[in-house]
Design an enzyme around this catalytic site. Structure first.
Site, PDB file in Angstrom:
ATOM      1  N   TYR A   1      -4.643   1.398  15.742  1.00 43.17           N
ATOM      2  CA  TYR A   1      -3.384   1.317  16.475  1.00 43.17           C
ATOM      3  C   TYR A   1      -3.556   0.982  17.951  1.00 43.17           C
ATOM      4  O   TYR A   1      -2.776   0.222  18.510  1.00 43.17           O
ATOM      5  CB  TYR A   1      -2.610   2.639  16.343  1.00 43.17           C
ATOM      6  CG  TYR A   1      -2.082   2.882  14.958  1.00 43.17           C
ATOM      7  CD1 TYR A   1      -0.835   2.433  14.593  1.00 43.17           C
ATOM      8  CD2 TYR A   1      -2.860   3.537  14.014  1.00 43.17           C
ATOM      9  CE1 TYR A   1      -0.340   2.639  13.312  1.00 43.17           C
ATOM     10  CE2 TYR A   1      -2.386   3.743  12.724  1.00 43.17           C
ATOM     11  CZ  TYR A   1      -1.122   3.287  12.380  1.00 43.17           C
ATOM     12  OH  TYR A   1      -0.654   3.471  11.109  1.00 43.17           O
TER      13      TYR A   1
ATOM     14  N   GLU B   1      -7.725   8.109   6.359  1.00 36.12           N
ATOM     15  CA  GLU B   1      -8.017   8.705   7.657  1.00 36.12           C
ATOM     16  C   GLU B   1      -8.558  10.126   7.560  1.00 36.12           C
ATOM     17  O   GLU B   1      -7.930  11.080   8.007  1.00 36.12           O
ATOM     18  CB  GLU B   1      -6.774   8.671   8.553  1.00 36.12           C
ATOM     19  CG  GLU B   1      -6.276   7.259   8.828  1.00 36.12           C
ATOM     20  CD  GLU B   1      -5.112   7.214   9.815  1.00 36.12           C
ATOM     21  OE1 GLU B   1      -4.608   8.284  10.194  1.00 36.12           O
ATOM     22  OE2 GLU B   1      -4.702   6.101  10.189  1.00 36.12           O
TER      23      GLU B   1
ATOM     24  N   GLU C   1      -3.793  -0.204   7.953  1.00 37.98           N
ATOM     25  CA  GLU C   1      -2.652   0.231   8.766  1.00 37.98           C
ATOM     26  C   GLU C   1      -2.779  -0.376  10.150  1.00 37.98           C
ATOM     27  O   GLU C   1      -3.862  -0.393  10.726  1.00 37.98           O
ATOM     28  CB  GLU C   1      -2.575   1.758   8.916  1.00 37.98           C
ATOM     29  CG  GLU C   1      -2.074   2.504   7.715  1.00 37.98           C
ATOM     30  CD  GLU C   1      -1.945   4.007   7.975  1.00 37.98           C
ATOM     31  OE1 GLU C   1      -1.779   4.382   9.162  1.00 37.98           O
ATOM     32  OE2 GLU C   1      -2.017   4.786   7.021  1.00 37.98           O
TER      33      GLU C   1
ATOM     34  N   ASN D   1      -7.815   1.588   9.588  1.00 45.05           N
ATOM     35  CA  ASN D   1      -6.530   1.788  10.257  1.00 45.05           C
ATOM     36  C   ASN D   1      -6.751   1.796  11.763  1.00 45.05           C
ATOM     37  O   ASN D   1      -7.620   2.521  12.257  1.00 45.05           O
ATOM     38  CB  ASN D   1      -5.900   3.121   9.859  1.00 45.05           C
ATOM     39  CG  ASN D   1      -5.506   3.182   8.405  1.00 45.05           C
ATOM     40  OD1 ASN D   1      -5.597   2.193   7.690  1.00 45.05           O
ATOM     41  ND2 ASN D   1      -5.063   4.350   7.958  1.00 45.05           N
TER      42      ASN D   1
ATOM     43  N   HIS E   1      -3.342  10.974   0.889  1.00 41.49           N
ATOM     44  CA  HIS E   1      -2.791  10.698   2.214  1.00 41.49           C
ATOM     45  C   HIS E   1      -2.215  11.998   2.768  1.00 41.49           C
ATOM     46  O   HIS E   1      -1.025  12.108   3.039  1.00 41.49           O
ATOM     47  CB  HIS E   1      -1.736   9.596   2.141  1.00 41.49           C
ATOM     48  CG  HIS E   1      -1.460   8.936   3.460  1.00 41.49           C
ATOM     49  ND1 HIS E   1      -1.550   7.584   3.666  1.00 41.49           N
ATOM     50  CD2 HIS E   1      -1.121   9.456   4.674  1.00 41.49           C
ATOM     51  CE1 HIS E   1      -1.255   7.289   4.901  1.00 41.49           C
ATOM     52  NE2 HIS E   1      -0.987   8.419   5.539  1.00 41.49           N
TER      53      HIS E   1
ATOM     54  N   ARG F   1       0.839  -1.185   0.000  1.00 42.24           N
ATOM     55  CA  ARG F   1       0.000   0.000   0.000  1.00 42.24           C
ATOM     56  C   ARG F   1       0.880   1.242   0.000  1.00 42.24           C
ATOM     57  O   ARG F   1       1.762   1.389   0.851  1.00 42.24           O
ATOM     58  CB  ARG F   1      -0.919   0.015   1.227  1.00 42.24           C
ATOM     59  CG  ARG F   1      -1.802   1.247   1.253  1.00 42.24           C
ATOM     60  CD  ARG F   1      -2.558   1.403   2.559  1.00 42.24           C
ATOM     61  NE  ARG F   1      -3.173   2.721   2.562  1.00 42.24           N
ATOM     62  CZ  ARG F   1      -3.446   3.436   3.646  1.00 42.24           C
ATOM     63  NH1 ARG F   1      -3.151   2.965   4.844  1.00 42.24           N
ATOM     64  NH2 ARG F   1      -3.990   4.630   3.543  1.00 42.24           N
TER      65      ARG F   1
END
Length: 1827
Positions: free
Chosen positions: A1575, A1435, A1640, A1573, A1390, A1345
């Protein structure tokens, strides 16, 4: 005969006729008890209540008029509270005097109307002093009567029971009696010879005449007794042919032979108190009802109920609702804690039908609802509490009501299916079921009067039809259990019916008696008769209704449905028990009700209450306890003669007001006391089979129409606080004591621990410590730990015999500072002086534990501790410190406490000295005086002898360091001696010898017989060297440990002497000060031998860790502190607390425990204090304390399980908030909040109490499922990828005409990016396509990606100029990927917006939507034939919120996030439609948007508002963008909040832009997958931001991280894999289970790069495994996973400080080489295995090494087996790895990357080996193990 009447009311009409009827039946005398309190309310004969005098005079005259002689009773025995409060009890001479005056008053007023008197009718109830004074009073009254009435033939007596007749001759009382009044009790079941007993009584009376004053028959009716039995005939023979002195016999029982129920008892008998026990095995319960307590009204998919609707329509008090109620939906642990404190063995609760079947029908089943009740049931059983479940308690699903509710016969089938589901889900653990609770209320108030939900007002048809359907529903539920479940589950099913008792207003009137029966038939019989008798309604009910229908042909008052014969058979006998809800009684009068619908009108009765009955907060509940006994007798006779089932009292209680003294609910205490006693009488006296008593209710709750204005709870709930804290009321403590005693009998059982000797494992004498100590190895071993190693949570449990406790101390909690002879302590003296303590606080009352032993035990039981550490107040036992001043009251207090603990299975751990020296001893010099050694030993000797049979764990001194230094050095603590140079040393010297002396006393005199242990509790903070690699810092830290811990531990645990480091240090300082000897005293050899080894275990009090560093301190003045030559400072990285220099440094505890093990010979260790203070503003939600215990206890577990330290026990400090020494009440350590402003000192458990209780239950931290690895594989074709972004890696920021982006400008703006870093060069990927593709090959990814730089292709953002050089770069990159069979995943945007577009408004300008579409069109047209996976936006949350909201990211704009987000969503939709309409058919690709989100957990999972905050966090984060794309439009929650807040601020419209209907449809569905995404996870809790009109103000959420979570290089990112799984399931559940591609996921590092990036390896292993769980266990449609990021790069505002890469980019090398980290090998292995092979199945082929590639010309070494590429090796989890020069190793080893499979195998092996050393856990049934 007698009939109690106290003249408090007018004489009832018909009294004289009643007397005449008695006379006509042969009665000659009538007993008339007088009321001392009513006649003389003040006790003074000059202040009589004349109305009462006249009343008694009238009664006496009426008796004479009908020919009855009065037998006047002056008094019973007990003194009423009003008189006792004035004159004392019978021990008081003043009361004796007042009784004599009262008697004379009576004789004067009534003497001419009576000849026969009884002064005290229950004399034998008095004992000892009370009895002697009463006898004295009687004798005086006897003489006075005969003085007043000489020669008139009057007679005076006293009353005693026959079994206590000996009291008469023993006290020479016959002299003062004209006759004797004897009470006879006879139990028909005993077979005693009553005639012989009567002869014995007469024999003891000699020639004295007597009457049988009272006859009580038990366990048989008067008819049975009188009906020709041998017993009665024998008694009659004695009376008629025996002693002629028999004057008479009470014939009350004979006259009521045909009516033996309690109704006709004399009032004195009716209201007498029975001091006996309930049968063994009696069930004690309390209860709750779902809609009253649960809250969570829409949580977990719960459907709306009729009570939800009722509240929302504003029909309850002050528009209150049950939406939150007590929040029991989130507080299972809280409620079960209370139940443990209460000691109930059963808990009755109801299920919410709508929580299980939201619509009421089985096809709507909610698993969340089932899970909630499973959790509750399991929690009850774990605490030894039997669940009693009610299927229906009034809260009908609203959807059923919409179809008629209980009026509709179809509900019978719905209820049957609901019951079936409940039996199947819970019946394996629930053995008692109520189908309905108080169904009469449903029919009457819900469908008749309309007072209750659903508000039906039809008492003609509806009310009766509802009952009809409920009865049939009950029967169907019973039959389905009986037919389907009874055999396997073995339970019972019944029904809980409510009923008042109905007492005829005039028992002499048959019409009132008949009316009372109708009342009962219309209430109780309506339901009971069909179930328990014959399947049909009571004949009385049917007849009455038919009669009314005849009388009222034009206005039908009632229509009673008819059961068929089959229905009657099906209903008959459908109960395994009779459940009774009873609260009050009514006086019933016969009336003509006319044609008025309703029970009174149809039933022809009127219900009233007696004004003398005690009222409650409810206008329908009055206290008439005797009614319960009568009702139980009635039920037994009326319904249970055939069906011999037990009676369960399923509800009894009363409400109090919601204001005033809500804790000290004495009215409820009296209510329960009397009602429970009536149940006891019914069991023990009437032989009624009652097996359970249930107090309504556990908690204050939502009481329907009354809302929260009426409080039934044993526990007060503060509905003004979101925590909904639960505080026990006095009634809870009372009920707990009743349960403990199993009734009201005096409990004389003495509890002893004798025989429970503790195994002694003393450590022998040890050599002195070296300087520095050999234990310095602890610093070496632990200081080099990485953050991962230090923070990695350890799961496991402690040994089964582990001691879990809490601690307190006498002065801090007891209060009673001068009560019952206690002498003053130094702390008493100190705190009485104003100014010494903030706010002049003191311990005079403190927690009042001296008077609240039961309340403290309540908390301990709730906590589940098995030990309790408390101290004995020396001056409470020896007021002046010496044995000669022994205070027995103090001894009694501690005996009571210790006995209660042992009875509860809690081991007392007793501290003999906790700072509170008797003041008298301090006056003699205190601990500076060597005489104290023997004085203290004498105190200890007494305690060992007195309490040692039950106490097995003794601590001589609490923190002698504090005593010596703070008390005698600094002078801060009492006795406030300020002599820092010598006093601390001398005091410590005496303390050590006093300890040793006490130890030897126990050892020599008591150990053999008592089997206990003795030790001393030492201050034990951990002290870490400033630099472990610097010798003098090691020496400084060692010296610090020896001055703190070694000062006392070294003499006791090692060689009887002080540590050499301390002796040497003080000796040198003394010599510098020109002193001839050291200020540190020395022990003789004999003393050393005496001291060493005087501890059976090591007791450590630990709170914090500090950093010790070397300094040279002053020589003068002489001071203990100046002797140190070290300085202490805080561990600055640790969380602070409210106490300065006391940070929460959990890892220090593990190191301390290892030090103790190494330094002191591996002793058994008890952590006798550990806790953290919070400020007084923190009351119930003490999050900091929760984190403290979570981390500190885990460190103790590590020390035990991983390091082999013999940790035997842990004591949390403290049980409750208390007096905190010099800080008074300004801070709190308690697990329980104490409200010191309330005189009741109410104790309320905090969140930490419940958490600690859970740790105790689990005996540590068992491995949760979230932490277990799932062995398995991802689906074939799963896409493995890694990622980058153009601006972060490409560099070449001005090459080939590339336009500027907003990030180019942002990073070139000062102070915007860390270190002034820019992405001008970044990783130079624009020029390193081959290098990037080469590292991708090594990862074995199937996809890559990357993003396209918009300004690289369209320099000004528009299609006016298209850069072919830019397109060519991406085309070459894509081709290179395809050449290696790696599929590109391309992100269009992005974050690097062309600066030119920003200058015209950027994402704030709606024109950007078209600009983005144009840009996308160019890319699709130029590259789309080679790209099959597109991401429109990466995002958008970050773009909008950080770029246009907070301004921390480019372009740095604030408070415009809603507008930017609006345009981002529209731009995405246009790009999607463009591809869908123009390119999809040809290019056949996928396109969607990538949305990011953290997972959110409630900060406090026990609070609804934290769950609400969590929901807001998620909806304002992931929902902000996902909801429009997947569901259409913004989340409703978000729209509502922003709109309401905007309008409230005076704005004309919402700040959140609105989509038009066309836009909603245009955006909805613009996805081919869910790009995601993720985290990390956060903890969310609500925060009020006032009128702040922005995103943060709207969201109103604050976030924190759990302290146990492992950190990363980014402040916001913690390792929380469980959240990854949860949010994937959240996406599935909320967005239609779309295909998900994780685009991500990764973790950062910071600072110097370590190629052995173990934290990143751990992250990927756990997160990818969490994704596997989501896919396999949760059914998430997960299609691919992307690791962020391929390489270290420019991390936006963090610059290059944070590194996420799998490959290290060496920025110090101009070539920017990409060097693999250990995580790269880890990730490549997971990809190759496509998951996690199961080791149990043998070696998997994916783990087999591959053959190395052939040597090429560039190979520079012949080594065929390369090692893993690491830049430096570290001490990782105990495994030592050596490293050479990092740079040389990296460059040499990089040449061997092509043979990386072997390296991967090695890394995997090393990691597995490391984990094996860290943990040893077994696979579970799901083949899961700890990673």
């Amino acid at each position: 005969m007698t009939n109690d009447f106290d003249c408090s009311l007018p004489i009832p009409p018909g009294t004289k006729q009643y007397f005449e009827s008695l006379h006509s039946r042969g009665v000659t005398h009538f007993k008339l008890p007088l009321s001392w309190e009513r006649l003389l309310p003040t006790g003074l004969s000059k202040q009589p209540q004349q109305a009462v005098v006249r009343c008694y005079q009238t009664l006496l005259k009426q008796l004479h008029e009908v020919g009855l002689q009065p037998l006047v009773i002056l008094h019973g025995s007990a003194v009423t509270e009003s008189l006792r409060s004035r004159y004392g009890d019978w021990e008081s001479q003043e009361l004796v005097k007042m009784f004599q005056q009262y008697a004379e008053f009576v004789f004067v007023e009534f003497g001419d109307l009576a000849q026969t008197w009884v002064t005290l009718s229950s004399l034998d109830e008095l004992h000892e002093t009370h009895l002697q004074n009463a006898l004295k009073a009687h004798a005086s009254v006897y003489h006075r009567y005969h003085q007043l009435f000489p020669g008139k033939g009057g007679q005076i007596s006293v009353g005693v029971k026959a079994k206590n007749i000996q009291i008469i001759p023993d006290n020479q009382l016959l002299t003062y009696l004209d006759f004797l009044s004897v009470k006879v009790e006879y139990d028909c079941t005993t077979g005693r010879n009553l005639a012989e007993e009567l002869q014995t009584v007469m024999g003891l009376c000699k020639d004295k005449p007597f009457i049988f004053y009272e006859m009580t028959i038990q366990h048989c009716s008067p008819t049975q007794f009188l009906g020709g039995s041998e017993i009665f005939n024998g008694m009659l023979n004695v009376l008629t042919h025996g002693d002629p002195n028999v004057l008479g016999f009470d014939i009350m029982d004979m006259l009521r032979a045909s009516d033996s129920s309690p109704q006709s008892m004399p009032l004195s008998t009716r209201d007498s108190f029975l001091n006996e026990s309930f049968p063994n095995g009696f069930q004690w319960a309390t209860s709750s009802e779902s809609f009253k307590v649960e809250g969570g009204w829409s949580q977990g998919g719960k459907g709306e109920t009729i009570w939800d609707r009722f509240g929302h329509e504003g029909q309850a008090f002050e528009n209150q609702t049950a939406d939150l109620a007590c929040d029991s939906y989130h507080k299972v642990d809280y409620d079960v804690y209370l139940l443990r404190g209460l000691q109930v063995n059963t808990f009755q609760f109801s299920l919410s039908w709508a929580r299980i079947f939201p619509s009421g029908y089985k096809d709507s089943q909610s698993e969340d609802g089932v899970l909630y009740y499973n959790n509750l049931i399991n929690a009850l059983l774990e605490s030894g509490i039997k669940p009693i479940v009610t299927l229906y308690h009034w809260d009908l699903p609203q959807k059923l009501q919409d179809h008629g509710g209980w009026n509709n016969a179809s509900i019978i089938q719905a209820f049957k299916e609901y019951a079936d589901l409940c039996f199947s889900k819970f019946g394996d653990r629930v053995k008692t079921w109520n189908t309905f609770s108080s169904p009469w209320v449903v029919s009457h108030a819900g469908y008749g009067t309309g007072e209750h939900a659903p508000g039906g007002k039809d008492y003609v048809v509806s009310s009766y039809q509802v009952t009809h359907n409920m009865l049939k529903s009950h029967a169907e539920a019973w039959h389905i259990y009986n037919d389907k479940y009874r055999k396997t589950q073995g339970g019972q099913v019944g029904i809980a019916l409510n009923s008042d008792w109905a007492e005829p207003t005039d028992p002499s009137k048959p019409v009132d008696v008949a009316a009372a029966d109708r009342y009962l038939q219309f209430m109780l019989g309506w339901f009971a008769h069909p179930i328990f008798v014959n399947g049909d309604y009571p004949p009385t009910l049917k007849t009455q209704i038919e009669q009314k229908r005849t009388e009222c042909p034009s206005s039908e008052p009632a229509r009673l449905p008819v059961f068929t014969s089959e229905e009657m058979k099906r209903i008959t006998g459908t109960a395994d028990f009779f459940g009774l809800n009873h609260y009050t009684s009514r006086l019933i009068t016969n009336i003509n009700g006319g044609c008025t619908p309703g029970p009174e009108g149809v039933g022809n009765y009127k219900a009233n209450v007696d004004p003398s009955w005690n009222s409650t907060a409810s206008d329908w509940i009055y206290s008439a306890p005797w009614g319960l006994r009568r009702l139980l007798n009635y039920i037994s006779t009326e319904y249970l003669t055939t069906a011999k089932v037990p009676i369960y009292i399923t509800g009894n209680g009363m409400p109090t007001e919601y204001i005033g003294d809500v804790i000290n609910d004495q009215s409820r205490v009296e209510y329960l006391k009397s009602y429970i006693n009536e149940a006891l009488k019914a069991i023990n006296l009437d032989n009624i089979n009652v097996q359970r008593f249930t107090v309504q209710s556990l908690l204050d709750g939502f009481e329907g129409p009354q809302g929260y204005s009426e409080r039934f709870g044993l526990h007060y709930v503060d509905f003004n606080l979101a925590d909904r804290p639960r505080t026990p009321k006095q009634s809870a403590y009372f009920y707990s004591q009743v349960i403990e005693k199993n009734g009201f009998a005096t409990n004389t059982k003495f509890h002893s621990s004798q025989g429970k000797s503790l195994e002694l494992r003393k450590v022998g004498p040890l050599p002195p410590s070296t300087v520095p100590s050999a234990a310095k190895d602890v610093w070496r071993r632990f200081t080099s730990q990485t953050n991962l190693e230090r923070k990695l949570y350890h799961y496991g449990t402690f040994p089964k015999d582990f001691s879990w406790g809490v601690s307190t101390s006498a002065y801090q909690i007891e209060g009673g500072w001068n009560a019952d002879g206690k002498g003053p302590s130094v702390w008493d003296t100190f705190t009485q002086k104003p100014g010494n303590i903030p706010a002049n606080a003191n311990g005079n009352v403190a927690c009042d534990s001296y008077n609240r032993v039961d309340e403290d035990l309540y908390m301990l039981r709730g906590l589940r501790v098995n030990s309790y550490r408390f101290s004995i107040s020396w001056s409470r036992i020896f007021p002046d410190g010496r044995r000669t001043s022994l205070n027995q009251e103090g001894v009694d207090y501690y005996n009571r406490l210790i006995n209660s603990l042992v009875a509860a299975g809690i081991s007392p751990i007793v501290t003999l000295y906790h700072y509170d020296l008797p003041q008298a001893l301090q006056t003699s010099g205190g601990w500076e005086n060597t005489e104290m050694i023997n004085i203290f030993n004498d105190f200890c000797d007494f305690c060992f002898a007195t309490f040692g049979d039950r106490v097995k764990f003794w601590i001589t001194f609490q923190q002698p360091y504090t005593i010596a230094w703070s008390g005698y050095g600094l002078g801060e603590f009492p006795p406030n001696v300020k002599n820092p140079g010598t006093a601390p040393y001398q005091v410590a010297h005496n303390l050590i010898k006093a300890h040793a002396t006490a130890y030897h006393t126990y050892d020599e005199k008591y150990r053999t017989s008592q089997g206990g242990k003795v030790s001393i509790a030492l201050n034990a903070d951990w002290l870490e060297p400033l630099d472990v690699n610097t010798p003098r810092e090691i020496l400084a830290a060692d010296r610090a440990m020896q001055f703190q811990l070694g000062w006392f531990a070294h003499p006791i645990f090692k060689n009887g002497d002080y540590p050499d480091a301390m002796k040497w240090q003080v000796g040198n300082k003394s010599e510098f000060q020109d002193l001839s000897t050291s200020r540190l005293p020395s022990f003789s050899d004999e003393e050393k031998n005496f001291i060493r080894g005087t501890a059976d275990m090591f007791c450590a009090n630990h709170y914090t860790t500090k950093i010790a560093s070397h300094v040279i301190t002053r020589i003068t003045p002489h001071s203990f502190e100046n002797d140190w030559d070290f300085a202490l400072k805080e561990e600055s990285d640790a969380p602070s607390t409210v106490i300065s220099n006391q940070r929460a440094v959990a890892w220090g505890l593990r190191r301390l425990l290892n030090w103790i093990k190494e330094e002191y010979g591996d002793p058994e260790v008890y952590i006798t204090e550990n806790g953290v203070a919070t400020n007084t503003a923190t009351t119930y939600d003490d999050t900091d304390r929760f984190f403290f215990y979570k981390t500190y206890i885990d460190e103790a577990l590590k020390a035990h399980n991983l390091d082999g330290v013999k940790v035997k026990g842990y004591m949390a400090t403290s049980l409750m908030d208390s007096f905190e020494w010099l800080r008074g009440y300004q801070l709190a350590f308690g697990l329980h909040h104490v409200d010191f402003s309330n005189p009741n000192q109410p104790r309320t458990p905090k969140r930490s109490a419940h958490y600690y209780s859970k740790i105790i239950k689990d005996n540590g931290f068992p491995l949760p499922d979230d932490e277990k690895i799932l062995h398995g594989h991802f689906p074939k074709g799963f896409r493995w990828s890694t990622a980058s972004a153009a601006h972060q890696i490409e560099g070449s920021w001005r090459t080939h005409g590339k336009g500027l982006s907003i990030w180019d400008k942002f990073s070139h703006t000062p102070y915007r990016v860390a270190n002034g870093d820019t992405a001008d060069l970044a990783c130079d990927s624009f020029n390193k396509i081959d290098e990037d593709v080469e590292v991708l090959k090594k990862l074995k990814v199937s996809n890559y990606r990357f993003s396209i730089s918009w300004p690289r292709v369209l320099p000004d953002g528009t299609t006016r100029y298209i850069s072919e050089a830019g397109l060519d770069y991406y085309s070459r990159l894509i081709d290179a990927l395809h050449a290696e069979n790696i599929q590109p995943q391309v992100t269009l945007y992005h974050w690097d917006l062309p600066l030119a577009l920003h200058r015209v408004g950027g994402w704030e300008n709606e024109t950007i939507v078209q600009r983005f579409r144009d840009y996308a069109d160019v890319i699709f047209s130029k590259l789309g034939h080679k790209v099959k996976f597109w991401i429109t936006l990466n995002e958008p949350y970050i773009v909008a919120n950080l770029g246009y909201g907070y301004g921390t990211f480019a372009p740095g704009i604030i408070r415009k996030q809603y507008i930017a987000a609006h345009n981002l969503l529209k731009a995405h939709a246009e790009a999607w439609h463009l591809y869908n309409d123009k390119y999809r058919a040809v290019q056949n690709g996928l396109i969607s948007i990538t949305i990011n989100s953290d997972w959110a957990e409630p900060g406090n999972p026990y609070k609804q508002e934290d769950h609400d905050a969590t929901e807001r966090y998620l909806q304002f984060f992931i929902g902000w963008f996902a909801h429009p794309v997947f569901n259409g439009d913004y989340p409703e929650l978000m729209k509502r909040i922003v709109r309401e807040r905007s309008l409230a601020a005076g704005l004309p419209q919402s700040r959140l832009p609105e989509f038009t209907p066309e836009e909603i449809q245009r955006i909805k569905g613009t996805h081919d997958y869910f790009g995601f995404n993720h985290y990390t996870t956060i903890l969310a809790f609500p925060v009020k931001r006032g009128n702040l009109q922005d995103y943060e103000g709207d969201r109103a959420v604050e976030t924190v991280a759990d302290r146990s979570w492992i950190q990363s290089g980014s402040f916001w990112l913690k390792i929380t894999p469980f959240g990854f799984r949860k949010i994937l399931k959240f996406i599935k559940d909320n967005y239609g289970n779309p295909p998900i591609y994780v685009t991500e996921n990764g973790i950062s590092g910071r600072g110097e790069v370590d190629l052995n990036d173990a934290h990143r390896v751990h992250y990927y292993e756990t997160y990818i495994n969490a994704a596997l769980k989501a896919q396999v266990l949760d059914g998430v449609d997960l299609r691919g996973y992307t690791a962020w990021s391929l390489m270290d790069n420019f991390e936006w505002a963090a610059g290059y400080d944070e590194q996420f890469g799998l490959f290290f980019v060496n920025r110090s090398d101009p070539n920017l080489p990409r060097i693999p980290k250990a995580s790269a090998f880890c990730y490549a292995t997971i990809i190759k295995c496509n998951g996690f092979p199961d080791p149990a199945l043998g070696p998997h082929e994916c783990l087999e090494p591959e053959a190395p590639p052939p040597t090429t010309a560039t190979t520079t070494t012949k080594n065929p087996t390369p090692r893993p590429i690491v830049r430096k090796l570290v001490d990782f989890l105990g495994l030592e790895l050596m490293a050479k020069d990092a740079e040389v190793a990296l460059y040499i080893l990089f040449a061997f990357v092509l043979v990386g499979v072997l390296s991967i195998a090695f890394v995997v092996y090393m990691l597995l080996k490391t984990k094996k050393q860290m943990k040893n856990v077994s696979n579970d049934n799901l083949k899961m193990e700890r990673m």
